[in-house]
Design an enzyme around this catalytic site. Sequence first.
Site, mmCIF file in Angstrom:
data_model
loop_
_atom_site.group_PDB
_atom_site.id
_atom_site.type_symbol
_atom_site.label_atom_id
_atom_site.label_comp_id
_atom_site.label_asym_id
_atom_site.label_seq_id
_atom_site.Cartn_x
_atom_site.Cartn_y
_atom_site.Cartn_z
ATOM 1 N N ASP A 131 6.470 -0.396 6.801
ATOM 2 C CA ASP A 131 5.033 -0.565 6.558
ATOM 3 C C ASP A 131 4.557 0.511 5.610
ATOM 4 O O ASP A 131 4.135 1.562 6.024
ATOM 5 C CB ASP A 131 4.280 -0.487 7.892
ATOM 6 C CG ASP A 131 2.797 -0.710 7.734
ATOM 7 O OD1 ASP A 131 2.372 -1.135 6.644
ATOM 8 O OD2 ASP A 131 2.049 -0.438 8.684
ATOM 9 N N ASP A 191 -0.043 4.232 1.242
ATOM 10 C CA ASP A 191 -0.253 5.162 2.358
ATOM 11 C C ASP A 191 0.518 4.729 3.602
ATOM 12 O O ASP A 191 0.929 3.573 3.733
ATOM 13 C CB ASP A 191 -1.749 5.290 2.687
ATOM 14 C CG ASP A 191 -2.384 3.968 3.101
ATOM 15 O OD1 ASP A 191 -2.074 2.947 2.470
ATOM 16 O OD2 ASP A 191 -3.170 3.947 4.076
ATOM 17 N N ASP A 205 0.814 -10.378 -0.067
ATOM 18 C CA ASP A 205 0.665 -9.068 0.573
ATOM 19 C C ASP A 205 1.596 -9.007 1.783
ATOM 20 O O ASP A 205 2.280 -9.973 2.115
ATOM 21 C CB ASP A 205 -0.797 -8.878 1.001
ATOM 22 C CG ASP A 205 -1.130 -7.433 1.371
ATOM 23 O OD1 ASP A 205 -0.311 -6.532 1.115
ATOM 24 O OD2 ASP A 205 -2.228 -7.204 1.923
ATOM 25 N N GLU A 249 -4.929 1.763 3.017
ATOM 26 C CA GLU A 249 -4.970 0.529 3.808
ATOM 27 C C GLU A 249 -5.110 0.820 5.288
ATOM 28 O O GLU A 249 -5.798 0.118 6.016
ATOM 29 C CB GLU A 249 -3.696 -0.294 3.559
ATOM 30 C CG GLU A 249 -3.743 -1.713 4.133
ATOM 31 C CD GLU A 249 -3.235 -1.832 5.571
ATOM 32 O OE1 GLU A 249 -3.392 -2.921 6.152
ATOM 33 O OE2 GLU A 249 -2.695 -0.864 6.117
ATOM 34 N N GLU A 250 -4.443 1.881 5.735
ATOM 35 C CA GLU A 250 -4.410 2.173 7.169
ATOM 36 C C GLU A 250 -5.752 2.690 7.689
ATOM 37 O O GLU A 250 -5.944 2.808 8.896
ATOM 38 C CB GLU A 250 -3.306 3.195 7.477
ATOM 39 C CG GLU A 250 -1.905 2.745 7.075
ATOM 40 C CD GLU A 250 -1.349 1.608 7.928
ATOM 41 O OE1 GLU A 250 -2.054 1.173 8.862
ATOM 42 O OE2 GLU A 250 -0.235 1.145 7.652
ATOM 43 N N HIS A 286 0.835 -1.203 0.000
ATOM 44 C CA HIS A 286 0.000 0.000 0.000
ATOM 45 C C HIS A 286 0.871 1.253 0.000
ATOM 46 O O HIS A 286 1.976 1.252 0.536
ATOM 47 C CB HIS A 286 -1.030 0.001 1.125
ATOM 48 C CG HIS A 286 -0.478 -0.182 2.507
ATOM 49 N ND1 HIS A 286 -0.048 0.867 3.281
ATOM 50 C CD2 HIS A 286 -0.297 -1.292 3.265
ATOM 51 C CE1 HIS A 286 0.378 0.409 4.449
ATOM 52 N NE2 HIS A 286 0.245 -0.900 4.478
HETATM 53 ZN ZN LIG Z 1 0.768 -1.993 6.191
#
Ligand SMILES: [Zn+2]
Length: 486
Positions: free
Chosen positions: A155, A122, A215, A189-190, A120
């Site tokens: 992340d 974001d 993922d 995603e967050e 992702h």
């Molecule tokens: Zn993540």
Amino acid sequence: MVKNVLKILGIIVLIFIIILVVKAVTISSKQVEVREAIPYKIDSMSVAQHLSEAIQIQTVSNQDQAKTDVKQFEQFHKFLAKTYPSLHKKLKKEIVGGYALLYTWKGSDPSLKPMLLMAHQDVVPVEDLTKEQWKYPGFSGTIAEGYVWGRGALDIKNQLIAVMEAVEFLISKGFAPKRTIYLAFGHDEEVGGEGAKAIAKLLKQRNVQLEYVLDEGGAIMEGMLPGVESPIALVGIAEKGYLTVKLTVKGEGGHSSMPPHHTALGILSKALVDVEDNPFPKNFDSPARQMFEYVAPHMKFPLRILFANMWCFKPLLKWQFEKSESTNAMIRTTAAVTMAGASEKENVLPTQAWAMINCRILPGETMDSTITYLKKVIDNDAVAIEATPWSNDPSPVSDIQAGSFTSIATIARQINPDVIVAPYLVLGATDSRHYNALTNQIYRFSPVKMNAEDLKRVHGINERISISDMGKSVKFFIALIEKTHM
Ligand SMILES: [Zn+2]
């Protein structure tokens, strides 16, 4: 006579111990034998430089979409186009659901089902309160001490950049995939994953069925389990479901000088204590069990005796697992009482009391079965229980016999020969849950070494990734994409 009985008992105990030890000694490793290393030379420093640039673009997602600075995402897209020109020439790029990115690298053999690599774009914010505690500013992307520092380094801009680098590299080598490859990068995603949801919906409309999805979720964990010296590459084969329930109790209200025996808040409190005192049933079967089947052959004695003989020691292991929060969460549905409210004033009886319980549901159970269990435990009609939105059932459990799992396991060991691979249950939620309708095989893994300290850096302070792990990640994805030929 007594002597004889004792003798026989002694022999039985001895035989039993011998069986346990023999089982522990002879238990065979489930690790894939890896001989050759991945041959390519990767310029890790140049990869680190690109990650640094990616971190400096502050793609922070916000629960309130209107507050998201969309210019950052536009800039991020431009950065990708500039940094990976061959990829942008060769692959079809689509912007989906606002700012999510879907790239399609068409394969030559339409009979092969496509694979899909996720990450992702974001990141979570760098909290104002913690800004000072960062060694290097959170969005600086500083390269120092052998690491790239900043929000998204773990992340999960690291994965996004590694995937892009791998594709760019393979194109430069003239590689053309047999199997179609999708790259799918959500933008929120967050805060719920609407981007990933939109991509999955689009693929569904196009009748796409995927061979597998990879993922984020698991990593190469160091020092995670007692008695295991090797780092463990945890490949998530399932993730827990997510359910927040709201409990409500109605009251009469009125003046607190003449209260009833129990106010609405009192009744609610009793219900909450009942939930905490009656945890969900333990279930040691897959995926926790599968993880230990992979790890047990590499454990030291005497722990290996326990884990190699789970048929015998299951009750003991369950009891042991229950004692720590992280292992407890692997073997049961959990319920955390997180929010509550009642009267607005200290001398007014509440007309209503409410509380939120956040549940994480073990595969094999469902949102419905979770609510049924809570109702049974609370056993009071005065307490209304309802599910809130944003909930979802646990994912199906992916197949560890599938070729895709073997590919991931093999390559994880090729880039880090000291690791052992194990299937794993992801306790949090990832964007991959939106792809459940498109494939049976969803894996969650990043080829990055982490220890307990590093886990705190995710969404925390001083998030960083080593330059060497960035290079290895690129190699991992190069090899994974090349495997699509097989
Ligand atoms: Zn993540």
